[in-house]
Motif scaffolding. Sequence first.
Motif, short mmCIF file in Angstrom:
data_model
loop_
_atom_site.label_atom_id
_atom_site.label_comp_id
_atom_site.label_asym_id
_atom_site.label_seq_id
_atom_site.Cartn_x
_atom_site.Cartn_y
_atom_site.Cartn_z
N ARG B 39 9.44 -12.62 4.54
CA ARG B 39 10.04 -11.92 5.69
C ARG B 39 10.59 -10.55 5.30
N ARG B 40 11.42 -10.50 4.26
CA ARG B 40 12.07 -9.25 3.89
C ARG B 40 11.05 -8.22 3.38
N LEU B 41 10.10 -8.67 2.56
CA LEU B 41 9.09 -7.75 2.03
C LEU B 41 8.25 -7.17 3.18
N ILE B 42 7.92 -7.99 4.15
CA ILE B 42 7.16 -7.51 5.30
C ILE B 42 7.97 -6.44 6.05
N GLU B 43 9.27 -6.69 6.21
CA GLU B 43 10.13 -5.70 6.89
C GLU B 43 10.14 -4.39 6.12
N LEU B 44 10.26 -4.47 4.81
CA LEU B 44 10.30 -3.26 3.99
C LEU B 44 8.99 -2.49 4.10
N CYS B 45 7.88 -3.22 4.13
CA CYS B 45 6.57 -2.54 4.22
C CYS B 45 6.39 -1.89 5.58
N HIS B 46 6.82 -2.58 6.64
CA HIS B 46 6.72 -1.98 7.97
C HIS B 46 7.57 -0.72 8.07
N ALA B 47 8.71 -0.71 7.39
CA ALA B 47 9.62 0.44 7.49
C ALA B 47 9.15 1.62 6.64
N ASP B 48 8.14 1.39 5.80
CA ASP B 48 7.67 2.41 4.86
C ASP B 48 6.46 3.11 5.46
N ARG B 49 6.65 4.36 5.86
CA ARG B 49 5.58 5.06 6.58
C ARG B 49 4.41 5.46 5.70
#
Lengths: 195, 182
Positions: B39-49
């Motif tokens: 969950r957290r890694l997916i959030e970080l990747c989505h937030a990384d343009r």
Amino acid sequence: MSAPLDRRAVVAALLERRETLLVVAGLGSPAWDCAAAGDHPLTFPLWGAMGSASMIGMGLALAQPERRVLVITGDGEMLMGLGSLATIGAQRPRNLALVVLDNERYGETGMQETHTAHGVDLAAVAQACGFPVARRVSAPVEIAPMRGAVLEASGPLFFQVKVGAGASAPALPPRDGGYLKQRFREALLGSDALR
Amino acid sequence: MSDRNRRTSAEPAWPAAIHDVLKSRGVRQVAYVPDAGHRRLIELCHADRSLVTVPLTSEEQGIGLAAGAWLGGQRAVLLTQSSGVGNCVNAFTLGSNCGFPLLLVVTMRGEWGEFNPWQIPMGQAVEPVLHASGVRSFRLERPEDAAATVDAAAGLAFDGYAMAAVLVSQKMLGAKSFAGAR
């Protein structure tokens, strides 16, 4: 009702003067059709991994947003990877086109009927998945506009091309996967292919 | 401190460490089927343009995507739960036959303290299936080893043109429980 389209003629028209077009060919007859149109380093023909062609096309399209990417595959291969239409529809790569040569048969395994012979409408599935263009192509006059769209229209594009079920003469591309991968990368990336 | 900040400060550090390694290894496409452990890694990747995130409807799509990315000169990673490994098996021919690099980060179910018997068969089959398919595996048991383990697997994949999977152990993630619902 017009005679079904000839798959070799459709593919030849799509790949004529292809210039910078990047092509992924699904396993079986679509790969042979592409080879018959002229083997090319920027065609990646599959000999396995059935169901993967459209996703290989999407990975390529995302990596090369300035190039047009065309996946040419068959109805059986597309049906195996049907969920990919949802994934591509959600991602909406503008430079990706899928052309499904639909003969309503599994051509390599004895010409058994696929689900498209029993009412499954692939173009409607693609449309429902959000493809801005999802059309059925069944007349010769529609081929040139399809080619124009593949080269220029904002995608993802989906064309379900109704073709005859008759067998074509074998025309086999190279089958060494490492060679196919590396010649594609060298032709596209030059010296960066070896990094 | 607000509830939101308190929750953020309680996030484990290892997902950010994996995100950093993916960046330093030049990964540009992040494909995933969601898992609570990711969950957290997916959030970080989505937030990384600088990353393109690709949610999949089934995990084998990520093997094709990674092959296409490499054809086009980019690197991809597939984030999946252990049950998704089974969906990938036939597509692994792209790596073993063509030499496409492949990096998987697999969050494990069906091992440490698993409460759901339906998760156990695939969880226990992950390593034999990966090895039979030509994918090397690295077990990640401790959060402080996350960066080094993912970096090692990424090296094998992208420099060694191999298929490599990091198996994030259920012991490290914490076994899921529905005890409160009983």
